[in-house]
Design an enzyme around this catalytic site. Structure first.
Site, mmCIF file in Angstrom:
data_model
loop_
_atom_site.group_PDB
_atom_site.id
_atom_site.type_symbol
_atom_site.label_atom_id
_atom_site.label_comp_id
_atom_site.label_asym_id
_atom_site.label_seq_id
_atom_site.Cartn_x
_atom_site.Cartn_y
_atom_site.Cartn_z
ATOM 1 N N ASP A 1 0.734 -1.324 -0.061
ATOM 2 C CA ASP A 1 0.134 0.145 -0.118
ATOM 3 C C ASP A 1 0.863 1.244 -0.027
ATOM 4 O O ASP A 1 1.949 1.124 0.370
ATOM 5 C CB ASP A 1 -0.876 0.260 1.066
ATOM 6 C CG ASP A 1 -2.116 -0.921 1.178
ATOM 7 O OD1 ASP A 1 -2.086 -1.563 0.299
ATOM 8 O OD2 ASP A 1 -2.890 -0.616 2.186
ATOM 9 N N HIS B 1 3.632 -2.255 3.038
ATOM 10 C CA HIS B 1 3.769 -0.851 2.446
ATOM 11 C C HIS B 1 4.984 -0.720 1.452
ATOM 12 O O HIS B 1 6.376 -1.056 2.037
ATOM 13 C CB HIS B 1 3.805 0.297 3.471
ATOM 14 C CG HIS B 1 2.602 0.064 4.238
ATOM 15 N ND1 HIS B 1 2.261 -0.616 5.212
ATOM 16 C CD2 HIS B 1 1.391 0.956 4.244
ATOM 17 C CE1 HIS B 1 0.986 -0.728 5.765
ATOM 18 N NE2 HIS B 1 0.327 0.364 5.138
#
Ligand SMILES: [Zn+2]
Length: 254
Positions: free
Chosen positions: A61, A207
């Protein structure tokens, strides 16, 4: 373009909407619970696992990020692994070559909103239509492909977010294993945590970028450094890393 996750698939893939805790929580308590608990199914079905016991889906993400996304793509290529990238629209606009590289190397793009705004949880349907719709357009203009999936910032879910995603035809995706890679800075500890939690069927949240609200300097180099050990661990456990499209639409797997 053809959309292969149609609304019936959207429902079939999701888990039936149930009013979690409706009998024990007040309306306000239920609202807070459903918005802030990513696993809660109150507002909408959310995909948070895959059907394959011998596979996992790595998701990244908050990118693309010029510092970390290229390193992650290099490591995935070295391990012949595919992943899903939930990109922030305004970052995609800044790094179009990375968006094209993600697609060219066989990974899947997801939509992670235009601005990743922390107060977005309070915003209305029109706001979320723009947040999701603009990101679809930015990514499609760059790559020729619309994202197939949506993950709300911070895992927030509200009626407006769920309905905007549904109108645009995007299934909402959560996770079953949270890497905590924005908090665990030691890459060895991070890899051990992920491998200890993974048991197959998992969607793993990591991430490759730094969301706009995080104080600077912030880094995801820990995620980059942990990734080879994570991928080696999956290989030892015989868990195949699949994109969410390959995992959820099995006929697309070669
Ligand atoms: Zn995010």
């Amino acid at each position: 373009m053809e959309r292969f996750v149609d609304s019936s698939t959207w429902h079939a893939l999701g888990i039936a909407s149930v009013a979690v805790g409706a009998g024990v929580l007040s309306a306000g308590g239920l609202l807070a619970y459903s918005v802030f608990m990513p696993r809660c199914q109150f507002w909408a079905p959310v995909i948070r696992s895959i059907p394959q016991r011998d596979a996992i889906a790595l998701t990244f993400d908050d990118g693309p990020d010029e510092r970390f996304t290229p390193q992650i793509l290099d490591i995935l290529a070295q391990h012949n692994a595919k992943a899903t990238f939930f990109v922030i629209g305004r970052f995609a606009r800044k790094s179009p070559a990375l968006i094209r590289r993600i697609v060219d190397e066989g990974h899947v793009l997801g939509n992670h909103s235009l601005d990743h705004e922390h107060f977005g949880v309070n915003r209305n349907l029109a706001y979320w239509r723009t947040q999701i719709g603009e990101t679809q357009k930015i990514v499609a203009d760059i790559s020729g492909q619309q994202p197939y999936l949506f993950r709300p910032p911070m895992g927030f879910k509200t009626w407006h977010i769920a309905n905007a995603a549904k109108e645009i035809g995007l299934p909402v995706v959560g996770w079953s294993v949270r890497g905590l890679d924005t908090k665990i800075h030691d890459s060895g500890q991070l890899a051990r945590r992920v491998l200890a939690k993974v048991a197959g069927y998992d969607i793993i949240l990591l991430h490759d970028g730094v969301e706009p609200g995080r104080p600077s300097p912030a880094s995801q180099q820990n995620t980059v450094d942990a990734l080879p050990a994570i991928l080696n661990g999956f290989a030892e456990k015989e868990h195949r890393p699949l994109t969410l499209v390959d995992a959820l639409i099995p006929e697309t797997v070669a």
